[in-house]
Design a protein around this motif. Structure first.
Motif, PDB file in Angstrom:
ATOM      1  N   THR A 161       0.839  -1.193   0.000  1.00 60.22           N
ATOM      2  CA  THR A 161       0.000   0.000   0.000  1.00 60.22           C
ATOM      3  C   THR A 161       0.876   1.247   0.000  1.00 60.22           C
ATOM      4  OG1 THR A 161      -1.899   1.081   1.083  1.00 60.22           O
ATOM      5  CG2 THR A 161      -0.166   0.201   2.515  1.00 60.22           C
ATOM      6  N   LYS A 162       0.281   2.364  -0.426  1.00 57.63           N
ATOM      7  CA  LYS A 162       1.009   3.634  -0.392  1.00 57.63           C
ATOM      8  C   LYS A 162       0.213   4.656   0.404  1.00 57.63           C
ATOM      9  CE  LYS A 162      -0.648   5.261  -4.929  1.00 57.63           C
ATOM     10  NZ  LYS A 162      -0.222   5.802  -6.246  1.00 57.63           N
ATOM     11  N   ALA A 163       0.725   5.887   0.462  1.00 61.05           N
ATOM     12  CA  ALA A 163       0.185   6.892   1.381  1.00 61.05           C
ATOM     13  C   ALA A 163      -1.295   7.175   1.173  1.00 61.05           C
ATOM     14  CB  ALA A 163       0.991   8.186   1.258  1.00 61.05           C
ATOM     15  N   ASP A 164      -1.779   7.115  -0.065  1.00 58.11           N
ATOM     16  CA  ASP A 164      -3.192   7.437  -0.307  1.00 58.11           C
ATOM     17  C   ASP A 164      -4.124   6.256  -0.067  1.00 58.11           C
ATOM     18  OD1 ASP A 164      -2.742   5.762  -2.434  1.00 58.11           O
ATOM     19  OD2 ASP A 164      -3.163   7.236  -4.000  1.00 58.11           O
ATOM     20  N   GLY A 165      -3.582   5.126   0.394  1.00 57.00           N
ATOM     21  CA  GLY A 165      -4.414   3.980   0.727  1.00 57.00           C
ATOM     22  C   GLY A 165      -4.678   3.017  -0.412  1.00 57.00           C
ATOM     23  N   SER A 166      -4.168   3.270  -1.610  1.00 59.72           N
ATOM     24  CA  SER A 166      -4.364   2.340  -2.718  1.00 59.72           C
ATOM     25  C   SER A 166      -3.405   1.159  -2.577  1.00 59.72           C
ATOM     26  CB  SER A 166      -4.155   3.039  -4.061  1.00 59.72           C
ATOM     27  OG  SER A 166      -2.857   3.604  -4.133  1.00 59.72           O
ATOM     28  N   TYR A 167      -3.741   0.085  -3.262  1.00 66.46           N
ATOM     29  CA  TYR A 167      -3.012  -1.164  -3.089  1.00 66.46           C
ATOM     30  C   TYR A 167      -2.293  -1.594  -4.371  1.00 66.46           C
ATOM     31  CZ  TYR A 167      -5.584  -1.867   1.282  1.00 66.46           C
ATOM     32  OH  TYR A 167      -6.103  -1.733   2.541  1.00 66.46           O
ATOM     33  N   ALA A 168      -1.247  -2.381  -4.171  1.00 69.98           N
ATOM     34  CA  ALA A 168      -0.574  -3.101  -5.251  1.00 69.98           C
ATOM     35  C   ALA A 168      -0.347  -4.525  -4.750  1.00 69.98           C
ATOM     36  CB  ALA A 168       0.754  -2.435  -5.607  1.00 69.98           C
ATOM     37  N   HIS A 169      -0.185  -5.446  -5.692  1.00 71.74           N
ATOM     38  CA  HIS A 169      -0.051  -6.846  -5.312  1.00 71.74           C
ATOM     39  C   HIS A 169       1.141  -7.485  -6.013  1.00 71.74           C
ATOM     40  CE1 HIS A 169      -4.362  -5.813  -4.805  1.00 71.74           C
ATOM     41  NE2 HIS A 169      -4.234  -6.552  -3.719  1.00 71.74           N
ATOM     42  N   GLU A 170       1.770  -8.401  -5.301  1.00 73.15           N
ATOM     43  CA  GLU A 170       2.883  -9.166  -5.837  1.00 73.15           C
ATOM     44  C   GLU A 170       2.538 -10.649  -5.727  1.00 73.15           C
ATOM     45  OE1 GLU A 170       7.576  -9.061  -4.963  1.00 73.15           O
ATOM     46  OE2 GLU A 170       6.384  -9.948  -3.347  1.00 73.15           O
ATOM     47  N   THR A 171       2.793 -11.411  -6.788  1.00 73.54           N
ATOM     48  CA  THR A 171       2.597 -12.860  -6.728  1.00 73.54           C
ATOM     49  C   THR A 171       3.940 -13.560  -6.871  1.00 73.54           C
ATOM     50  OG1 THR A 171       2.226 -13.094  -9.113  1.00 73.54           O
ATOM     51  CG2 THR A 171       0.290 -12.651  -7.734  1.00 73.54           C
ATOM     52  N   GLU A 172       4.109 -14.620  -6.112  1.00 68.23           N
ATOM     53  CA  GLU A 172       5.298 -15.468  -6.203  1.00 68.23           C
ATOM     54  C   GLU A 172       4.851 -16.858  -6.624  1.00 68.23           C
ATOM     55  OE1 GLU A 172       8.113 -15.292  -2.865  1.00 68.23           O
ATOM     56  OE2 GLU A 172       6.833 -13.715  -2.049  1.00 68.23           O
ATOM     57  N   GLY A 173       5.535 -17.400  -7.624  1.00 72.13           N
ATOM     58  CA  GLY A 173       5.160 -18.704  -8.149  1.00 72.13           C
ATOM     59  C   GLY A 173       4.315 -18.546  -9.397  1.00 72.13           C
ATOM     60  N   SER A 174       4.110 -19.628 -10.096  1.00 71.40           N
ATOM     61  CA  SER A 174       3.278 -19.618 -11.293  1.00 71.40           C
ATOM     62  C   SER A 174       2.529 -20.934 -11.375  1.00 71.40           C
ATOM     63  CB  SER A 174       4.125 -19.406 -12.557  1.00 71.40           C
ATOM     64  OG  SER A 174       5.098 -20.423 -12.688  1.00 71.40           O
ATOM     65  N   LEU A 175       1.395 -20.903 -12.032  1.00 69.02           N
ATOM     66  CA  LEU A 175       0.568 -22.094 -12.132  1.00 69.02           C
ATOM     67  C   LEU A 175       1.024 -22.961 -13.308  1.00 69.02           C
ATOM     68  CD1 LEU A 175      -2.954 -20.577 -11.420  1.00 69.02           C
ATOM     69  CD2 LEU A 175      -1.534 -21.961  -9.887  1.00 69.02           C
ATOM     70  N   TYR A 176       1.122 -24.235 -13.046  1.00 71.53           N
ATOM     71  CA  TYR A 176       1.505 -25.221 -14.054  1.00 71.53           C
ATOM     72  C   TYR A 176       0.253 -25.941 -14.529  1.00 71.53           C
ATOM     73  CZ  TYR A 176       3.371 -29.673 -15.805  1.00 71.53           C
ATOM     74  OH  TYR A 176       3.646 -30.778 -16.561  1.00 71.53           O
ATOM     75  N   VAL A 177       0.083 -26.056 -15.837  1.00 70.39           N
ATOM     76  CA  VAL A 177      -1.100 -26.700 -16.413  1.00 70.39           C
ATOM     77  C   VAL A 177      -0.722 -28.128 -16.822  1.00 70.39           C
ATOM     78  CG1 VAL A 177      -2.880 -26.570 -18.190  1.00 70.39           C
ATOM     79  CG2 VAL A 177      -1.879 -24.462 -17.264  1.00 70.39           C
ATOM     80  N   PRO A 178      -1.111 -29.137 -16.044  1.00 68.34           N
ATOM     81  CA  PRO A 178      -0.697 -30.509 -16.368  1.00 68.34           C
ATOM     82  C   PRO A 178      -1.349 -31.060 -17.635  1.00 68.34           C
ATOM     83  CG  PRO A 178      -1.410 -30.309 -14.073  1.00 68.34           C
ATOM     84  CD  PRO A 178      -1.832 -29.065 -14.766  1.00 68.34           C
ATOM     85  N   GLN A 179      -2.621 -30.718 -17.869  1.00 65.06           N
ATOM     86  CA  GLN A 179      -3.345 -31.298 -18.992  1.00 65.06           C
ATOM     87  C   GLN A 179      -4.451 -30.352 -19.433  1.00 65.06           C
ATOM     88  OE1 GLN A 179      -5.855 -34.874 -18.327  1.00 65.06           O
ATOM     89  NE2 GLN A 179      -4.615 -35.863 -19.899  1.00 65.06           N
ATOM     90  N   THR A 180      -4.713 -30.319 -20.743  1.00 65.90           N
ATOM     91  CA  THR A 180      -5.787 -29.490 -21.279  1.00 65.90           C
ATOM     92  C   THR A 180      -6.691 -30.327 -22.169  1.00 65.90           C
ATOM     93  OG1 THR A 180      -4.464 -28.815 -23.193  1.00 65.90           O
ATOM     94  CG2 THR A 180      -4.416 -27.376 -21.253  1.00 65.90           C
ATOM     95  N   SER A 181      -7.940 -29.890 -22.265  1.00 68.08           N
ATOM     96  CA  SER A 181      -8.885 -30.513 -23.186  1.00 68.08           C
ATOM     97  C   SER A 181      -8.870 -29.728 -24.486  1.00 68.08           C
ATOM     98  CB  SER A 181     -10.297 -30.503 -22.584  1.00 68.08           C
ATOM     99  OG  SER A 181     -11.248 -30.940 -23.536  1.00 68.08           O
ATOM    100  N   LEU A 182      -8.681 -30.431 -25.601  1.00 73.80           N
ATOM    101  CA  LEU A 182      -8.669 -29.787 -26.910  1.00 73.80           C
ATOM    102  C   LEU A 182     -10.036 -29.825 -27.576  1.00 73.80           C
ATOM    103  CD1 LEU A 182      -5.258 -31.048 -28.334  1.00 73.80           C
ATOM    104  CD2 LEU A 182      -5.737 -29.018 -26.971  1.00 73.80           C
ATOM    105  N   GLY A 183     -11.023 -30.402 -26.904  1.00 76.17           N
ATOM    106  CA  GLY A 183     -12.378 -30.390 -27.428  1.00 76.17           C
ATOM    107  C   GLY A 183     -12.985 -31.776 -27.558  1.00 76.17           C
ATOM    108  N   PHE A 184     -14.239 -31.804 -28.029  1.00 77.75           N
ATOM    109  CA  PHE A 184     -15.013 -33.027 -28.179  1.00 77.75           C
ATOM    110  C   PHE A 184     -15.378 -33.176 -29.658  1.00 77.75           C
ATOM    111  CE2 PHE A 184     -15.481 -31.363 -23.965  1.00 77.75           C
ATOM    112  CZ  PHE A 184     -15.454 -32.466 -23.124  1.00 77.75           C
ATOM    113  N   TYR A 185     -15.078 -34.352 -30.236  1.00 75.64           N
ATOM    114  CA  TYR A 185     -15.241 -34.527 -31.676  1.00 75.64           C
ATOM    115  C   TYR A 185     -15.822 -35.904 -31.979  1.00 75.64           C
ATOM    116  CZ  TYR A 185     -12.006 -30.629 -31.373  1.00 75.64           C
ATOM    117  OH  TYR A 185     -11.409 -29.439 -31.042  1.00 75.64           O
ATOM    118  N   THR A 186     -16.471 -36.004 -33.151  1.00 74.40           N
ATOM    119  CA  THR A 186     -17.136 -37.243 -33.549  1.00 74.40           C
ATOM    120  C   THR A 186     -16.196 -38.131 -34.357  1.00 74.40           C
ATOM    121  OG1 THR A 186     -19.266 -36.091 -33.609  1.00 74.40           O
ATOM    122  CG2 THR A 186     -19.138 -38.217 -34.727  1.00 74.40           C
ATOM    123  N   TYR A 187     -16.173 -39.416 -34.004  1.00 67.26           N
ATOM    124  CA  TYR A 187     -15.296 -40.386 -34.639  1.00 67.26           C
ATOM    125  C   TYR A 187     -16.054 -41.163 -35.717  1.00 67.26           C
ATOM    126  CZ  TYR A 187     -12.449 -44.620 -35.143  1.00 67.26           C
ATOM    127  OH  TYR A 187     -11.709 -45.666 -35.639  1.00 67.26           O
TER     128      TYR A 187
END
Length: 262
Positions: A161-187
């Motif tokens: 925070t700063k003198a006027d009361g507004s906020y800032a944010h810091e993040t540590e780390g990042s999200l890892y995406v193990p698996q994704t869906s590419l969609g649903f299709y007809t065989y």
């Protein structure tokens, strides 16, 4: 005291770290959502009070990060490190990671994402890959190690925070995406081919694909008429004609076909 200067070197640009122990969990959740909305703009960051059940225990989540293409999502638990790791955090995270969603999850998602139908929410819950993550107010190596054992990721959000009361944010780390869906299709069993959209982004040529029965074989991807045609090279996978198949891809590029069942 931890500070950072955002922009010009003037008093109005100086932000000081807010004592991490000064927040209630509800207050910290508000800051966490603000931070995640900014850092992950390609996701819907929503309040998510959906309940999961595991080994006769029921626990609710706090937030969810749902990719805007609905290819994957994260269930987020927001925690203060002053809470008991073994007595509070671990049982809750284990339930969210390995438990089954209850009916309340569907209503929560529908109310939080504009245009989301109950059927789409059910598909997200049961078919779209999800991961779990815990966001804490301070780095804690013991927590990180324990959560890794539950296949759960950890992020840290710090509030400035700063003198006027507004906020800032810091993040540590990042999200890892193990698996994704590419969609649903007809065989098509006639020519052993799956027709998928070009946005599926499969590489053209021969690829290794794991079918719903666990067998890995060579399939060929070719582009024609605005689609990608994915054809089994040798043998018959034994899939029903006009079956709906879900195409999944891991972070390492492994392609899997699944017969989706709600």
């Amino acid at each position: 005291m931890k500070v950072f200067v955002g922009g010009k070197c003037v008093p109005d640009s100086i932000f000081s770290l807010v004592d991490p122990s000064s927040f209630t969990e509800a207050e910290f959740e508000v800051h966490t959502r603000r931070a995640l909305q900014c850092v992950y703009p390609e996701y819907h960051c929503i309040p998510f009070r959906g309940a999961y059940e595991f080994e006769s225990q029921v626990h609710e989540a706090d937030l969810a990060l749902v990719h805007k293409q609905f290819s994957h999502w994260f269930v987020i638990e927001v925690e203060l490190v002053s809470h008991s790791l073994d007595g509070h955090v671990i049982p809750q995270v284990r339930c969210l990671r390995y438990g089954q969603p209850l009916q309340s999850c569907i209503g929560n998602i529908c109310s939080a994402i504009d245009g989301m139908s109950a059927e789409q929410a059910r598909s997200l819950l049961y078919l779209v890959p999800r991961a779990t993550a815990v966001v804490t107010n301070r780095a804690e190596p013991e927590w990180n190690a324990a959560l890794r054992g539950l296949d759960t990721q950890m992020l840290v959000v710090s509030v400035f925070t700063k003198a006027d009361g507004s906020y800032a944010h810091e993040t540590e780390g990042s999200l890892y995406v193990p698996q994704t869906s590419l969609g649903f299709y007809t065989y098509s069993a006639v020519n052993k081919t799956l027709r998928v959209t070009e946005t599926c982004a499969l590489p053209e040529g021969q690829i290794q694909v794991e079918d719903p029965f666990g067998a890995v074989g060579t399939w060929t991807v070719r582009r024609s008429e605005g689609y990608l045609w994915v054809t089994k090279d040798l043998g018959d996978p034994g899939l029903p004609d006009k079956a709906m198949l879900q195409v999944l891809r891991t972070q390492t590029g492994r392609i899997t076909l699944r017969l989706p069942r709600l």
